[in-house]
Design an enzyme around this catalytic site. Structure first.
Site, PDB file in Angstrom:
ATOM      1  N   CYS A  78      31.877  51.156  42.296  1.00 43.47           N
ATOM      2  CA  CYS A  78      32.640  50.457  41.264  1.00 43.47           C
ATOM      3  C   CYS A  78      32.288  51.040  39.905  1.00 43.47           C
ATOM      4  O   CYS A  78      31.158  51.435  39.674  1.00 43.47           O
ATOM      5  CB  CYS A  78      32.300  48.967  41.314  1.00 43.47           C
ATOM      6  SG  CYS A  78      33.019  48.007  39.980  1.00 43.47           S
ATOM      7  N   ASP A  85      45.922  14.697  45.938  1.00 41.81           N
ATOM      8  CA  ASP A  85      46.588  14.654  47.240  1.00 41.81           C
ATOM      9  C   ASP A  85      45.549  14.527  48.352  1.00 41.81           C
ATOM     10  O   ASP A  85      44.354  14.429  48.088  1.00 41.81           O
ATOM     11  CB  ASP A  85      47.446  15.922  47.429  1.00 41.81           C
ATOM     12  CG  ASP A  85      46.585  17.172  47.377  1.00 41.81           C
ATOM     13  OD1 ASP A  85      45.458  17.088  46.863  1.00 41.81           O
ATOM     14  OD2 ASP A  85      47.026  18.229  47.855  1.00 41.81           O
ATOM     15  N   ASP A 133      41.296  20.431  38.142  1.00 44.61           N
ATOM     16  CA  ASP A 133      41.537  19.959  39.501  1.00 44.61           C
ATOM     17  C   ASP A 133      41.212  18.469  39.537  1.00 44.61           C
ATOM     18  O   ASP A 133      40.516  17.948  38.675  1.00 44.61           O
ATOM     19  CB  ASP A 133      40.687  20.773  40.483  1.00 44.61           C
ATOM     20  CG  ASP A 133      41.261  20.703  41.890  1.00 44.61           C
ATOM     21  OD1 ASP A 133      42.246  19.946  42.088  1.00 44.61           O
ATOM     22  OD2 ASP A 133      40.747  21.391  42.781  1.00 44.61           O
ATOM     23  N   CYS A 160      33.027  49.330  36.947  1.00 42.71           N
ATOM     24  CA  CYS A 160      33.146  48.304  35.918  1.00 42.71           C
ATOM     25  C   CYS A 160      31.978  48.453  34.940  1.00 42.71           C
ATOM     26  O   CYS A 160      31.000  49.113  35.254  1.00 42.71           O
ATOM     27  CB  CYS A 160      33.205  46.909  36.551  1.00 42.71           C
ATOM     28  SG  CYS A 160      31.596  46.244  37.028  1.00 42.71           S
ATOM     29  N   CYS A 166      28.532  47.715  36.592  1.00 44.14           N
ATOM     30  CA  CYS A 166      28.010  48.693  37.554  1.00 44.14           C
ATOM     31  C   CYS A 166      27.682  50.025  36.880  1.00 44.14           C
ATOM     32  O   CYS A 166      26.694  50.661  37.212  1.00 44.14           O
ATOM     33  CB  CYS A 166      29.007  48.901  38.685  1.00 44.14           C
ATOM     34  SG  CYS A 166      29.214  47.418  39.663  1.00 44.14           S
TER      35      CYS A 166
END
Ligand SMILES: [Zn+2]
Length: 640
Positions: free
Chosen positions: A274, A122, A87, A276, A279
């Site tokens: 969860c 920008d 960025d 995953c 977890c």
């Protein structure tokens, strides 16, 4: 370069070529803070994140990081061999109001540290600012984009320019139109984080739709600062491909646990919803004490949702997923209602596949504005009623399987979603495959009555099923004598299917004097011409005729450019197609504007000579926009 493989709603599974590496979209870039590598980028890669985003402005500002990055490159700095996006400092500009580097310097710096994807500097406009201010800032953003587009550094790096314009939709459109002219590699939509933080999803959704209208279809679109699983499916359905998330780590420091329905405070949790590895492997107690574990869970939650979105695109069930997710928060539901209010019907219709592998599920009023419903209303006009007497039946009432239109009676069903469904096309997607809720809602009753009376105008006699009288529809009674006569005529059914799919009068051109064979399921299966040659098989999943070579020749009798994909003049390519090879988008010169992904199409050359027949992978607008990827999956070619 970007190409797409699968699509649903305005969402797409695509591949972005980045310096020889492939990035599959939709994708969420984890944000890596170059000052503080809490989770090493290498570890992110093991989790399946093969691209990250970091901040070139922060690297540039820190002398030590700057020197190292210039010497070794940003990948060595991060010890990461995947794709690195950087960025530019716009976000810092946003937070602090100024940055001490020029737009040109930051682009050339990103190129020098060998970033793969760089962002121009920008001016991110805040929401709700004065219009003059937003206009002024946008002009500066556009000026910088024009300058950036001419820089030498562009050759070394994929460049992103960002659509700004605050909360003014016309300014967002102007930004998209102007930036589209500059041929950037990726387009971003910026200045939206405050909207997401305050749950202003309706405005966010409108900004995306208005920007997407004018951004090039063949470029990926990055929604800056978005990465929460609860809103990703909606953003994908609107056509966003790339996202980034710092929240996995920022939230973790704050004790916040990300789920696809929202965010929970881990300290208040007793159970982990969860599976995953974090977890299931560590348990909640450990996660509560270790913010790194929590950050890892958050990453898994993001990744899991991206996988679900991709599979939903693959299964053509993205709207179903969006419908579920948007019920997690009233402000998301409000956004979905706005998206499906009817205002954007055309935007979606152009992008939506012609047929889907999953059923049309009704999840509320918004579904009445989905492309399938809009298209049915248009296609219904193609069908010429087979008789002067109409028999109107409620949708999916048990009638003998041979019930259908003939020369004496035109048999139609009345659906709470699609209105009038002629029995000729009752098996064609989505008419057979739609499931709705009971009891029928008031607005649906009004729609059904209106549709019935509108359609009745075509007939001198109307017979209606008694149950329809409850809707206030009047007509003669269907006596048992009438009922006995409601036996379908196969040719009339075929004419109806042909007209419905290929335009008024097409059915007769393709199917005159044809006979059919039915399957054990009592559905029409095979179509033969008068010499008993098989000309088409009716696909069981969606009722669409898939033509044989003989059938394709009949389809070809339809007036140019109906169902045609016209190739650019190239003898070598023509020969490939004649041998049955697929058509790539860069060879497409023109096509029938009614073609959508999944349409059955003819491939012809400029002289309208038939080269092949197959299934469109892209819609008409995309075929003309894309330079990469497959446009038509060819079933067979026609040798000279
Ligand atoms: Zn987890």
């Amino acid at each position: 370069m970007f190409e797409i493989k699968y699509k649903d709603a305005c969402g797409r599974i695509g591949t972005l070529d980045v310096n020889g590496k492939k990035l599959e979209t939709p994708y969420v870039f984890p944000v890596v803070n170059p000052n503080l590598l809490e989770i090493a980028p290498k570890e992110l890669k093991k989790l399946g994140f093969n691209a990250v985003i970091t901040n070139a402005y922060i690297i540039n500002k820190n002398p030590e990081l700057r020197e190292k990055a210039l010497k070794l490159g940003v990948k060595k700095l991060l010890d990461f061999d995947g794709i690195v996006m950087t960025d530019s400092g716009s976000y810092q500009l946003y937070g602090y109001g100024s940055v001490n580097i020029t737009p040109e310097e930051i682009i050339s710096f990103q190129a020098k540290i060998k970033s793969d994807i760089g962002v121009i500097l920008d001016i991110p406009s805040k929401p709700d600012i004065k219009r003059e201010e937003a206009e002024k800032e946008l002009e500066e953003t556009l000026k910088r984009a024009r300058e950036a587009s001419k820089l030498e550094a562009r050759k070394k790096i994929l460049l992103v320019s960002t659509v700004q314009g605050s909360t003014f939709l016309d300014l967002r459109e102007r930004a998209a139109k102007e930036l589209a002219k500059l041929n950037f590699d990726v387009y971003a939509i910026g200045g939206v984080v405050p909207l997401m933080e305050s749950y202003r999803f309706t405005e966010l959704a409108k900004i995306i739709i208005h920007a997407k209208r004018y951004l090039p279809l063949d470029k990926p679109v990055h929604l800056f600062g978005a990465g929460h699983p609860m809103m990703l499916s909606l953003a994908c359905a609107l056509g966003c491909d790339l996202f980034d998330s710092a929240s996995y780590s920022l939230y973790a420091k704050d004790g916040r646990y990300i789920t696809e329905h929202g965010t929970l405070h881990v300290s208040e949790m007793n159970y982990a919803p969860c599976n995953c590895p974090i977890c299931s492997g560590h348990g909640l107690k450990e996660i509560k004490e270790d913010s790194k574990l929590l950050a890892l869970h958050n990453l898994y939650a993001i990744k899991g949702e991206i996988e679900r979105i991709k599979e939903a695109i693959n299964q053509n069930s993205l709207w179903n997923l969006v419908g579920q997710r948007c019920r997690a928060h009233p402000k998301l539901l409000e956004a979905l209602n706005a998206v499906l209010s009817g205002e954007y019907e055309k935007n979606f219709e152009e992008m939506e596949p012609a047929t889907k592998s999953s059923a049309f599920f009704y999840f509320g009023k918004g579904c009445m504005h989905r492309a399938e419903v809009v298209r049915h209303a248009e296609r219904l006009k193609n069908i010429t009623p087979s008789a002067k007497s109409l028999v109107l039946l409620p949708y999916r009432q048990y009638y003998p399987s041979k019930t259908g239109s003939n020369e004496k009676y035109s048999v139609c069903y009345l659906s709470p979603i699609f209105g009038i469904i002629p029995s000729e096309v009752e098996e064609v997607y989505p008419l057979a495959q739609h499931i709705f809720t009971l009891p029928i809602e008031e607005y649906q009753k009004h729609m059904m009555k209106r549709a019935a009376y509108e359609y009745m105008k075509n007939f001198s006699h109307v017979f209606i099923h008694n149950s329809l009288r409850e809707l206030g529809i009047e007509g003669e009674e269907i006596t048992s004598d009438v009922q006995k006569e409601l036996v379908r005529n196969d040719e009339i059914k075929l004419f109806g299917i042909g007209d419905y799919l290929f335009g008024k009068g097409a059915g007769k051109i393709i199917f005159e004097n044809c006979t059919v064979k039915y399957a054990k399921t009592k559905k029409m299966r095979q179509v033969f011409d008068k010499k008993r040659n098989l000309i088409a098989t009716i696909r069981a999943s969606d009722g669409i005729p898939i033509f044989t070579k003989q059938g394709t020749l009949k389809l070809k009798k339809l007036k140019f450019p109906r169902s045609r994909v016209v190739l650019k003049k190239d003898e070598e390519v023509e020969n490939f197609i004649r041998k049955g090879k697929n058509v790539f988008a860069k060879f497409v010169k023109d096509c029938d504007s009614d073609i959508r992904a999944g349409s059955e199409v003819l491939v012809v050359n400029e002289k309208d000579e038939l080269l092949g027949y197959g299934k469109a992978v892209l819609g008409a607008r995309e075929m003309l926009a894309f330079e990469r990827g497959m446009a038509v999956e060819v079933r067979f070619g026609f040798e000279d």
